[in-house]
Write a protein that holds these residues in place. Sequence first.
Motif, PDB file in Angstrom:
ATOM      1  N   VAL B  27     -25.686   5.418  -5.138  1.00 34.70           N
ATOM      2  CA  VAL B  27     -26.487   5.326  -6.391  1.00 34.70           C
ATOM      3  C   VAL B  27     -27.985   5.031  -5.870  1.00 34.70           C
ATOM      4  O   VAL B  27     -28.026   4.339  -5.151  1.00 34.70           O
ATOM      5  N   VAL B  32     -30.266   1.934 -11.622  1.00 38.02           N
ATOM      6  CA  VAL B  32     -28.999   1.056 -12.276  1.00 38.02           C
ATOM      7  C   VAL B  32     -29.470  -0.266 -12.403  1.00 38.02           C
ATOM      8  O   VAL B  32     -28.685  -1.133 -12.883  1.00 38.02           O
ATOM      9  N   PRO B  34     -32.077  -3.320 -13.117  1.00 33.48           N
ATOM     10  CA  PRO B  34     -33.274  -3.666 -14.040  1.00 33.48           C
ATOM     11  C   PRO B  34     -34.534  -4.080 -13.105  1.00 33.48           C
ATOM     12  O   PRO B  34     -34.214  -4.544 -11.836  1.00 33.48           O
ATOM     13  N   TYR B  37     -35.151  -7.036 -10.552  1.00 28.59           N
ATOM     14  CA  TYR B  37     -33.678  -7.589 -10.110  1.00 28.59           C
ATOM     15  C   TYR B  37     -33.111  -7.115  -8.788  1.00 28.59           C
ATOM     16  O   TYR B  37     -31.969  -7.470  -8.500  1.00 28.59           O
TER      17      TYR B  37
ATOM     18  N   ILE C 221     -26.049  -7.331 -15.979  1.00 33.20           N
ATOM     19  CA  ILE C 221     -26.984  -8.023 -15.036  1.00 33.20           C
ATOM     20  C   ILE C 221     -28.110  -8.541 -15.964  1.00 33.20           C
ATOM     21  O   ILE C 221     -28.950  -8.087 -16.744  1.00 33.20           O
ATOM     22  N   GLU C 222     -27.890  -9.870 -16.398  1.00 26.74           N
ATOM     23  CA  GLU C 222     -28.554 -10.893 -17.459  1.00 26.74           C
ATOM     24  C   GLU C 222     -29.987 -11.002 -17.082  1.00 26.74           C
ATOM     25  O   GLU C 222     -30.472 -10.892 -15.781  1.00 26.74           O
ATOM     26  N   HIS C 364     -19.875   2.221 -10.622  1.00 24.53           N
ATOM     27  CA  HIS C 364     -20.904   3.071 -11.617  1.00 24.53           C
ATOM     28  C   HIS C 364     -19.807   4.602 -11.579  1.00 24.53           C
ATOM     29  O   HIS C 364     -19.685   5.196 -12.469  1.00 24.53           O
ATOM     30  N   ALA C 382     -27.293  -2.645 -18.166  1.00 22.84           N
ATOM     31  CA  ALA C 382     -27.240  -2.379 -16.760  1.00 22.84           C
ATOM     32  C   ALA C 382     -26.007  -3.452 -16.201  1.00 22.84           C
ATOM     33  O   ALA C 382     -25.907  -4.501 -16.943  1.00 22.84           O
TER      34      ALA C 382
END
Lengths: 486, 486, 448, 448
Positions: B27, B32, B34, B37, C221-222, C364, C382
């Motif tokens: 990937v 994928v 954000p 991050y 993913i916070e 995924h 996400a």
Amino acid sequence: ENFPLIFERSKPGRKAYSLPVLDVPDVELSTVVPDGYQRKEMAALPEISEVDLVRHYTGLSTRNHGVDSGFYPLGSCTMKYNPKRNELAARLTGFSQIHPLQPTETVQGALTLLYRLQNHLSEITGMDAVSLQPAAGAAGEWTGLMMIRAYHEARGEKRTRVIVPDSAHGTNPASAAVAGFTTITIPSNERGGVDLEALRDALGNDTAALMLTNPSTLGLFEEDIVEIADLVHRAGGLLYYDGANANAILGQTRPGDMGFDVVHLNLHKTFTTPHGGGGPGAGPVGVKRDLIPYLPVPRIVLREDNLYDLSFDAKASIGKVKGFYGNFGILVRAYAYILTMGPVGLKRVSEDAVLNANYLMKRLSEAYDVAFERICKHEFVLSGRTLKKNGVKTLDVAKRILDFGYHPPTIYFPLNVEEAMMIEPTETESKETLDAFVEVMLQIAKEAEETPEIVKNAPHQTVINRLDETQAARAPVLRYRKPTVL
Amino acid sequence: ENFPLIFERSKPGRKAYSLPVLDVPDVELSTVVPDGYQRKEMAALPEISEVDLVRHYTGLSTRNHGVDSGFYPLGSCTMKYNPKRNELAARLTGFSQIHPLQPTETVQGALTLLYRLQNHLSEITGMDAVSLQPAAGAAGEWTGLMMIRAYHEARGEKRTRVIVPDSAHGTNPASAAVAGFTTITIPSNERGGVDLEALRDALGNDTAALMLTNPSTLGLFEEDIVEIADLVHRAGGLLYYDGANANAILGQTRPGDMGFDVVHLNLHKTFTTPHGGGGPGAGPVGVKRDLIPYLPVPRIVLREDNLYDLSFDAKASIGKVKGFYGNFGILVRAYAYILTMGPVGLKRVSEDAVLNANYLMKRLSEAYDVAFERICKHEFVLSGRTLKKNGVKTLDVAKRILDFGYHPPTIYFPLNVEEAMMIEPTETESKETLDAFVEVMLQIAKEAEETPEIVKNAPHQTVINRLDETQAARAPVLRYRKPTVL
Amino acid sequence: MQSFSYIPNTEQDRREMLATIGVDSLDALFSDIPDAVRFKGLLNLPDAMSEYEMMNELKRLARQNVSLEDAISFLGAGAYQHVIPSVVDAMISRSEFYTAYTPYQPEISQGILQAIFEYQTLMAELTGLDVSNASLYDGATAIGEAAMMACSHTRRNRVLVSAAVNPDYRAVLDTYARGQHVETDTIAEIDGATDHTELVAKLQDDVAAVVLQYPNFFGTIEDVRAVCELAHEKKVLVIVSTNPIALGLLESPGALGADIVVAEGQPLGNSLSFGGPYLGIITVKEALLRKLPGRIAGQTVDREGRRGFVLTLQAREQHIRREKASSNICSNQALNALAASVYLSYMGPDGLYNVAKQCLAKAHYARDCFIKAGAKAVHQAAFFHEFVLDLGPRSEQILDTLKKDNIFFGVPLRSLGSRYENAVLLAVTEVHAKSAIDEVANRLEGLL
Amino acid sequence: MQSFSYIPNTEQDRREMLATIGVDSLDALFSDIPDAVRFKGLLNLPDAMSEYEMMNELKRLARQNVSLEDAISFLGAGAYQHVIPSVVDAMISRSEFYTAYTPYQPEISQGILQAIFEYQTLMAELTGLDVSNASLYDGATAIGEAAMMACSHTRRNRVLVSAAVNPDYRAVLDTYARGQHVETDTIAEIDGATDHTELVAKLQDDVAAVVLQYPNFFGTIEDVRAVCELAHEKKVLVIVSTNPIALGLLESPGALGADIVVAEGQPLGNSLSFGGPYLGIITVKEALLRKLPGRIAGQTVDREGRRGFVLTLQAREQHIRREKASSNICSNQALNALAASVYLSYMGPDGLYNVAKQCLAKAHYARDCFIKAGAKAVHQAAFFHEFVLDLGPRSEQILDTLKKDNIFFGVPLRSLGSRYENAVLLAVTEVHAKSAIDEVANRLEGLL
């Protein structure tokens, strides 16, 4: 204070053992054991609790140096790292708890493994078939030589002599002897290789084989190998490859391609199976096509119905060389290693083994005499002769090394180098480890010059210092006896 | 020379790890993860080869003393032998490789084991139900106290105080605090037991519970236990049994029979699970019938269809006290131990634990002050006050003991004995071990008299000598940081 | 007399020792136990078993479980199947480690003390915070300890907890909170992530801390950075529960602003073992050090200036503070922490990144496959290596059918309410071969 | 570049090291290999597997075997299922033991050296002879080594071997004998025991040794004493191959007169492992010491008078004797010997007696049961824990039927000739619960 013997920890009546209660009718011994065959005096085994036993052996272990304790550059022994994963693999219930005489349908996994390992070792050595039975390198040598004998005898030839170079391991001539041959030792030339003249002189129609370790115990590749093979074959002899040093050539060259007819490998050297404090090892032996009929029985075969089987059907076979099928648990570990490394990894092994050895040789040449000034393979030989002027012997250097947490090199071998120190770092060591070892060796060389007594009285840091080996041999005490209470 | 930190062995680019090659489409992280991050700076984990890692941790292990290394009479910690068979049992694939959220039909073996262990511990403690969830003794205390709180609250009573004797472990008052109670500490009487007057004074309608370790940390059985239980119950309080010292009473008496309402056990003390250098342990908690509704969820139950299940159905429960169902791997070991010993063996445990302690106390009384002159249980407390005249402190004695390969006793605890040394031999030690320890202790007492400097400057034989604890606390260095290269 | 492997004294030893003590029977040594409470007879337990019988019995029980070696499992939800390098068990099986107690005597405990110091460094590095302790019990209790610590530090007694935090962790936190008279309040989740609007609304002056999970219970993913900014404006601490494997690839909570990071350390080389023993990780900002519960190892020197390690800052701990303690933790999970250290040292930065990357990629891939097979995505956010799928009204039967073939498809979420009635939570890691994922997708397609 | 767990050098290391050496490529370090024999390309082997994949592959293979945990097996014939105490593997797994080489440097090898010394003592005690070596490969090769040693000592070159000696051992002995131009001759057996009449007839002047087994291949307790008397009259040495477990109860071969005792040491705490690694035991009378092959550890003192151990009497060994050697053994089975020592120390005299007694009692019980079920006894001689039964003409099918239920009833003896056409050899030990024996007897009854 002496570390107690297990017998000295014993106390009458103490028990650790734990067994199921007998659940069948007990037997009256006198009714089932012939008169005079019941043991009169029990063997004086120790009587000890579980924790005391555990502390005893744990304590003994801490009085021992293994590869996991530190660098172990013991020449010719290939003291590599022994992978933990291989230990797990060998202990899988499906491997460790199978009986060798189970019906073969119930051990297909084990037979598959053995069959594949045979093939992989054939590929690695360039041979046509492999037997996994010999329990050790020396057993492999003997097995190989017995096949060579059978081969010559089958052709009606009486060939009684085996040629070995003077740098050979003691097992080479000894194996020749126990296989019924006499040995001719030939000297090495000034480059450490086989003296071709001496070889030509030694060859004759009584030549059964030349046994060669290549690279030799000097760590030197036999540059004339093609010519040597040709000479031996033309004399009607066969070439035996002692695989003790195979770590140097994995994926670089193959005994089969060099012209060797028989080869053994030490799985406990090249293939990372642990040395176990002296064993068990495994010494599989590979042969060229012409010698296949003489391989020991049983052979692991793939039947037409795609099941694996044990074949005892080989009239010309030299017979059995060991109980069952070899040191299976060791073979599992070696197979795990080959799967782990693959062809790329095995080639990398020889590259880094040779790289490490040459690097170490180069750096140590600053303070020690290098026996042969040429590129080495996986190991090299230094001579301690230059230190002798202050009375420092190679033995002293070895003992002084102990003070720094390393195992010393092999010393006084090979026999054809004065005050020899044979160093084999292996590819599993890092440059930092080699550098740290170099620092120690340079320091010792300096001490030999400046404060030789420190070296001569070494070791200073070990649990015990130099032991009286003469007394040990002169008045041998080979077992404990309970002191008589007066 | 400093033993290197693993970080100091690191070299950029070196790798030990071994993972399967990614076999699904890779990937693109930015698609994928954000924005902002993705990790910008990798954690500075060491980069090291497998053999260097193994040597690092093997080397560290040899710088540590465990029960397998030698006698470990650390009072109140019950440093018994940790059976090897239990280690094997916990590592069985069917135990170690099951997920806690598997359908219960697929983990019936595990649930059976937990259910039986609950019952066995109920029988051993004389309680009506047991929860295996608490991860440690302190967690058990907290769980028990939370149940006591729930019990009183359910009855509409506001009871906010927990009484503890001055000899109690620090966890007792601390657990009371984190369960929302305030603590009243009461002094011990001259025989080391609960001062009944002080207890009567402390009891009231705000008394939630009395926490008692019996035998106490002084190693003394609370002779007035029947009266104490009566007093507390009559005041409307409950009795909490701290099982830290349960090794002394196995099969001799039971907390439930003594009148205790809640009890925790330390499986890592009484039931031989290893201490692991500080954990993991397990602190199951047992209760009398009245408190069953408050037990933490889930409970292990046997359904009517004879399948084991997890029950979350308990409205009055104090809720969850830990993830999943407790330290299962530890529980397996304890279950293995109970099966191994059986009722006869467990009784023998307390007998020999008490025998060993009394024997050791008697012999050491020759040179050391015994804190309380009465029969002890599994441990006893000496006072080093008599050695003080030459400036030798209990700490010095402890450090001197290190030179002889033993772990010292617990020192400066319990708090109510001056210069305390708390000695617990356990039943897994042999008389010879005790005798050898006595010789050392007598020698040290003699040294304290004749050559006190030897004791005051001890240890002399360890890899490191006394460490500067003040500096450690004053300018804490709690992690390694890579030195900045200038 | 029956003998026991672990009890050395012989009959003669016992006699001699009794004589030395000066009593004439073992019974005399128990005379201080009032007769009324002496236990007569033998405990009602199975008779002692020999080692062979005991092991056979335990093997029998172990075989009654379906081990993950014989299954395909996408179960996660706080316990994760990962590759555990063989060196881990080899090292923690060194008996000097596992048979030792808490290192009270540093001179003969440098092995464990240094290992703890290294562990603390690894945890600080991984989480991006300043200081780690020597370990807590597990990920669930670590949240409890962290929240109580935050209350103690801020002298506030209200904790906000995201609904996207593992419900088991929330349940344990609630128990801790009840103990110390702390109130907890839940912040709802939207699309599997914490609802920031509700958070802002509830960030009142009495709030000590916000607790969120990253990646959260649903795998999301916070947006930790945003939460930290919101909370810090109100001087509210942020406690982030994380997955240490994810930190091989995701930004560290410390770098995102978290004040306290906790985690379930099981994925770092600890076996699943039906839920324990696991590893509670906690790291904090320097400012919180004196409130950090549990053991801490520190570096110092001996009298000759040699580096050494000791347990330090003990004034924080229960045995010193006693009734003033804000945590009662004493023993911890030292051996699991050692396993984590060996694991991380073995993986190195590159290995940990690789594991995280494989988890991410395979999760995924698997989600796509299962959606193609007919399952429905529940969240669009996400995610790292866990995700939620809806299997429709026949969810229960489908899981049951797969289970019969030893496929553990996921953890049902029906306890989370109607939205998740038919939902399952799946975790995918580097252990899942593409072939296994494809096989399950095929099976699923036939069932949906 | 692909990385390997066991190879530390980085690319940069390699460059730096090449520079120090003064060559510009790794290839240059292999320039001494003639190009004609350089191996180009890569070996035809499977690609490298990660630890997880490799272990999965080996687990897959292991599962293709029926382990004795899942079977009832009465297989023996040289390899025996016994209870192995857990301490054995725990102790031999100490890496200082198993990763060490032969103890050439005594100062840092006292652990193994003392363990060997203790092993030698245990073996001498058990067999009733004076001296043991540090081990040989296994029971089969031990007979070969013993016979060759006897020939070397007596300067005779003929060895008589009882037909009741394990045929595998005899086959290995034959190979050894061929190697050293020694002749072997078989002494027939009658009713499962060595025929003394034939023995007497063949005891000629050129005979170096008689080899017999005790208990022998058929389980029979041979009359060793009588054989020793007959042989010694002719100055012929007696080599007794024994089962060390039996010696917990049966008179030691040494006490019966044997000159050399050999044994398969596997039953002493070594796992079956499909035939190896096992343990070759050899002990001799003092007079034979200088001919004893292999390593020997001896006690001595260091410069301060402390007791210590070294490898001694090395003048016997191949590395000194080289072409004059009568044995080439170098590495041996040190770790298996250590396992045997741990086992025997754990069992103690009482435990070993108990094991032997249980083997004896259970074997007699099982034989009675199977005979009641319809099998026929083949021999009437006294036996220890192995015996021969005749299953009649349907023998093969019966074994096959039982095998399908993972019952391995015994080792077929048809290769021993027509008398044993339908015979099987069974071994019964302490691992066999009465219930298992009864179950098999029941099954057998239905089949016969």
